[in-house]
Design an enzyme around this catalytic site. Structure first.
Site, PDB file in Angstrom:
ATOM      1  N   ASP A  55       3.441  62.469  91.993  1.00  0.00           N
ATOM      2  CA  ASP A  55       2.371  63.184  91.295  1.00  0.00           C
ATOM      3  C   ASP A  55       1.023  63.015  91.963  1.00  0.00           C
ATOM      4  OD1 ASP A  55       3.450  64.496  89.104  1.00  0.00           O
ATOM      5  OD2 ASP A  55       3.398  62.722  87.827  1.00  0.00           O
TER       6      ASP A  55
HETATM    7  C1  GLC Z   1      -1.132  59.250  87.164  1.00  0.00           C
HETATM    8  C2  GLC Z   1      -0.302  58.071  87.591  1.00  0.00           C
HETATM    9  C3  GLC Z   1       0.988  58.472  88.170  1.00  0.00           C
HETATM   10  C4  GLC Z   1       1.649  59.395  87.209  1.00  0.00           C
HETATM   11  C5  GLC Z   1       0.748  60.540  86.812  1.00  0.00           C
HETATM   12  C6  GLC Z   1       1.421  61.382  85.769  1.00  0.00           C
HETATM   13  O1  GLC Z   1      -1.484  60.012  88.240  1.00  0.00           O
HETATM   14  O2  GLC Z   1      -0.953  57.312  88.552  1.00  0.00           O
HETATM   15  O3  GLC Z   1       1.780  57.356  88.421  1.00  0.00           O
HETATM   16  O4  GLC Z   1       2.784  59.903  87.786  1.00  0.00           O
HETATM   17  O5  GLC Z   1      -0.440  60.067  86.299  1.00  0.00           O
HETATM   18  O6  GLC Z   1       0.680  62.500  85.404  1.00  0.00           O
HETATM   19  C1  GLC Z   2       5.280  58.693  87.032  1.00  0.00           C
HETATM   20  C2  GLC Z   2       5.669  60.054  86.505  1.00  0.00           C
HETATM   21  C3  GLC Z   2       6.737  60.689  87.350  1.00  0.00           C
HETATM   22  C4  GLC Z   2       6.358  60.653  88.791  1.00  0.00           C
HETATM   23  C5  GLC Z   2       5.979  59.264  89.244  1.00  0.00           C
HETATM   24  C6  GLC Z   2       5.437  59.221  90.651  1.00  0.00           C
HETATM   25  O1  GLC Z   2       6.322  57.802  86.823  1.00  0.00           O
HETATM   26  O2  GLC Z   2       6.106  59.975  85.170  1.00  0.00           O
HETATM   27  O3  GLC Z   2       6.983  62.006  86.946  1.00  0.00           O
HETATM   28  O4  GLC Z   2       7.435  61.155  89.541  1.00  0.00           O
HETATM   29  O5  GLC Z   2       4.988  58.744  88.396  1.00  0.00           O
HETATM   30  O6  GLC Z   2       4.200  59.784  90.787  1.00  0.00           O
END
Ligand code: GLC
Ligand code: GLC
Length: 815
Positions: free
Chosen positions: A487
């Protein structure tokens, strides 16, 4: 250093001192009514949705960290001394403190000045209530005169509004008290048909429902005025902050015990029968009373607890293993499976790190979580699949999240995370392999929840695949959109404004950044869809998908291979990310895992090379970091990833979700020792001895462990709600132990450490029970040489489904 120990026999973790490095939590509830409870009775409860129907109040990031909970106070009438038997909130000295977190229940016990108290907290299966069963025992040699006070603070339902809209909320709170039951009915007089209740099995000496009267204007939960003086105020809340507190007086002879039951619950009345008498403003309690009375009885509470235990025995009984390694056994048999069920219930919404108000159900998250629980609750997994698919957009794209109460896509976050649709194919594939129920493919499912837009689920899968195919970039690799699995890799968004969302700010419209990771995921999904097409007899279509997959694989080999590992992406300008050419972020874990799982590079040595690079550059003693070298400063063209200080989260943290991909990849190339070694590095049970460093619960996976670039290398964060649960379960059970459901049966293909000689497993698959024993001489990792099924030699290691109810004895020989 440890703060407790595992009791595998009882499926419990036993915490033996209350001051754990962080609150160590557990979950109560299995269908609709849920709670979080810490080892010092902190936490809260909600009905279905942690944001919209929160029953009790909790203040996140409090001081001390964990405050607000299911509290009890005991007070010695003679000395005036009072304490909390769960340590918080008074934090008085306790002897023999113990918290047993089990499957859907927690029991906290302690002794203070010769008075023992033990409270069992749980939610009965199929009921919207929780029981606190407290037993107080006088171990002194003289009579004890005691007061027992309970305390919860009610939340005014919408947890977000509750913590922000004070000008209104301080004037809306309402309660009723009748006998030993406190009813919280804020907003019941207008549009709500629901209320909460907090009941006690004993006649009351008094009660309180106005928080500030109970506590006193300047006292905290550690010294409520009512408890200090030993007498409730019988306050009735009007506005301000409604709470619930019962006061029970106890006189116990030496050695005498007394059991007191509290029931905290949620109730909905039919609209036309809200009030009694009709036309009044008094809650109609006729329907709820029998339920309350039932569970206040000790024998009913005990019966409900036994049913809860049976419920978990049945779920966990679907896979039980006995291996030479105790950490593997207890994670696979108990805690990892349990954590998978918790992710099923909570997705990423409510933990002590997810506030329950921020996030809905993730599209990709839920599909991956499914991989870890589909074997336990296939029926509910199919409902989940249909819910998720119904939010899919007509383009095949997906809302990144949807709301559990409305089941509609979440407009705040929107779509454009280009990996999302492919996960639906993997989720459905897992369901089909587990159940063989191909009828789900014909279910009519909407797009974007629009009535009239229905098509069979199968078409949703077709559109998922096309979504990627129709969005290829300059190198013919999939466009990444806002982000892929990571993300925080936001390559089409250049954010320079503090506080702006990295993910939803699209200031580079039409960006052409590409993802090698999605390339790998596509190859995997295309093969799954080809097999699903074959199940339906569409061999031509299956061939097309395989061609698409092969073409993508060639593209990944050409533009996604860096020489010693798979590249990560191409950015907005077409520059490579995750390459030896980069100064920082040269190698990322995700494409190494996903490309190899998809089979890319397995035949030509690239997989071995990539995994050797992972071992050289990413592996640490606490797990495998996400990328290296860590980003030492903020790169505007990479997005959120470089916003984290080095070693945390996606910036070179040990993002545990990705580690099992490498474990699986290692099993695919047959390196059982490496796979198992990686498995052990992040296995919470095998990290129990370093609890002072790890800090999170030793019985569940965290989302992240700080990487080697962080000052707190080895420290875990964000326990419980993570795709880590499902993927580690898959890696351990399906790839290391090698017991995996396939479309046409159960495959047994272990890849084990060299020095293991045998293991046993029981697996219930499509209703039949398989008793599996695997024997292997020391020295080999992989390769089944013989399978004997019910005494007859089988052709290969794929065991066709047996009739439901039958017992199948499977003897496997390796090497
Ligand atoms: C934030 C977190 C990330 C997560 C994301 C979800 O960016 O750091 O780990 O996946 O939120 O929206
Ligand atoms: C968080 C989110 C997941 C994403 C991950 C890496 O765990 O829930 O959707 O893949 O972060 O960013």
């Amino acid at each position: 250093m440890r703060y407790g120990h595992f009791d595998d026999e009882r499926r419990e973790y036993v915490i033996t001192r209350p001051d754990t490095p962080l609150p160590w939590i557990n979950y109560l509830g299995s269908e609709a009514y849920f709670g979080i409870i810490s080892n010092t009775a902190g936490g809260y409860s909600f009905y279905r949705d942690a944001r919209l129907r929160r029953l009790t109040r909790y203040r996140y990031n409090n001081v001390p960290f964990d405050l607000g909970g299911r509290y009890l106070y005991l007070r010695d009438t003679v000395s005036g001394d009072f304490w909390s038997p769960s340590w918080q909130p008074t934090r008085s000295e306790l002897e023999d403190y113990e918290c047993r977190h089990g499957m859907g229940y927690s029991a906290i016990s302690s002794r203070h000045e010769g008075i023992e108290a033990e409270t069992l907290y749980f939610v009965p299966v199929d009921e919207n209530l929780e029981i606190w069963r407290t037993r107080v025992t006088n171990k002194r040699d003289s009579e004890a005169k005691l007061s027992l006070f309970s305390a919860v603070e009610f939340c005014l339902w919408d947890a977000w509004d509750d913590q922000t809209n004070f000008q209104r909320n301080f004037s809306t709170g309402q309660v009723e008290v009748e006998g030993s039951v406190i009813y919280h009915k804020t907003e019941y007089r207008e549009r709500r048909d629901h209320f909460a209740y907090f009941a006690c099995s004993e006649p009351l000496a008094g009660f309180d429902t106005q928080r500030d009267t109970f506590l006193g204007a300047y006292n905290g939960w550690d010294s409520p005025a009512a408890v200090e003086r030993g007498e409730s105020f019988d306050s009735v809340a009007n506005g301000w902050a409604p709470c619930g507190s019962h006061h029970v007086e106890l006189t116990l002879a030496p050695g005498e015990s007394k059991e007191i039951v509290f029931v905290l619950g949620y109730w909905e009345n039919p609209d036309e029968a809200k009030f009694d008498p009709p036309g009044s403003q008094t809650i109609n309690k006729k329907l709820v009373k029998p339920v309350i009375e039932r569970y206040l009885r000790s024998d009913e509470a005990e019966g409900a607890f036994q049913r809860l235990r049976d419920y978990w025995s049945e779920l966990l009984g679907i896979l039980q293993v006995s291996t030479p390694d105790e950490h593997t056994n207890r994670m696979v048999n108990i805690w990892n499976a349990y954590q998978c069920m918790v992710t099923f219930n909570m997705s990423r919404s409510a933990s002590f790190y997810e506030s329950g108000i921020g996030r809905g159900m993730g599209f990709r998250d839920s599909n991956q979580d499914l991989l870890g629980f589909v074997h336990m609750v296939p029926g509910r997994a199919s409902e989940r699949i249909l819910d998720i698919a119904a939010t899919q957009l007509p383009s095949g794209g997906a809302y990144h999240q949807y709301q559990p109460l409305t089941k509609r896509g979440n407009d705040d976050v929107g779509s454009g995370f280009n990996d999302d649709p492919a996960w639906l194919i993997l989720g459905v594939a897992a369901y089909l392999k587990e159940t063989g129920d191909i009828s789900i493919l014909d279910e009519e499912v909407t797009y974007d929840n629009e009535p009239g837009s229905e098509s069979p689920l199968y078409e949703h899968l077709q559109r998922s695949l096309r979504y990627t195919l129709h969005r290829l970039g300059p190198h013919e690799l999939p466009l990444i959109g806002r982000a892929d699995w990571n993300d925080c890799l936001n390559l089409n968004c250049f954010s320079t404004t503090p506080g702006e969302s990295f993910q939803t700010t699209e200031n580079k419209e039409g960006g052409v950044a590409e993802s090698v990771f999605i390339g790998g995921l596509f190859v995997l999904a295309a093969e799954e869809l080809a097999q699903i097409a074959e199940l339906r007899g569409h061999t031509d279509e299956a061939k097309c998908y395989r061609d698409d997959g092969a073409k993508m694989e060639a593209t990944v080999r050409e533009h996604g291979w860096d020489g010693a590992w798979f590249r990560r992406a191409y950015d907005y300008f077409g520059d490579v990310v995750g390459s030896a050419d980069n100064e920082e972020g040269q190698i990322f874990i995700e494409p190494q895992g996903m490309c190899i799982i998809a089979g890319i590079g397995v035949d030509d040595g690239k997989a071995v090379q990539a995994l050797d690079s992972v071992s050289d550059r990413l592996a640490t003693k606490h797990g495998i970091v996400l990328q290296q070298p860590a980003f030492s400063h903020y790169y505007v063209n990479l997005g959120e990833i470089s916003s984290y200080p080095p070693g945390y989260k996606e910036n070179a943290g040990i993002f545990c979700h990705t580690n099992p991909w490498i474990m699986i990849a290692e099993t695919i190339i047959g390196r059982g020792d490496a796979a198992f070694d990686y498995y052990q590095r992040i296995n919470p049970s095998s990290r129990e001895d370093i609890s002072e460093l790890h800090r999170c619960e030793p019985y569940v996976y965290p989302q992240m462990i700080a990487g080697k670039d962080a000052p707190s290398f080895g420290e875990a964060k964000n326990s419980w709600l993570s795709g880590t649960a499902a993927w580690n379960f898959v890696a351990a059970s399906q790839w290391i132990l090698g017991i995996r459901a396939e479309y046409n049966g159960l495959r047994i293909d272990p890849c084990l450490p060299k020095d293991w000689e045998r293991f046993e497993a029981t697996r219930i698959f499509r209703g039949a029970t398989y008793r599996i024993s695997v024997n292997k001489p020391k020295g080999v990792c992989k390769g089944v040489t013989q399978v004997v099924v019910n005494g007859t030699k089988a052709e290969d290691n794929l065991i066709a489904p047996h009739p439901a109810g039958s017992e199948v004895v499977v003897e496997v020989t390796m090497g």
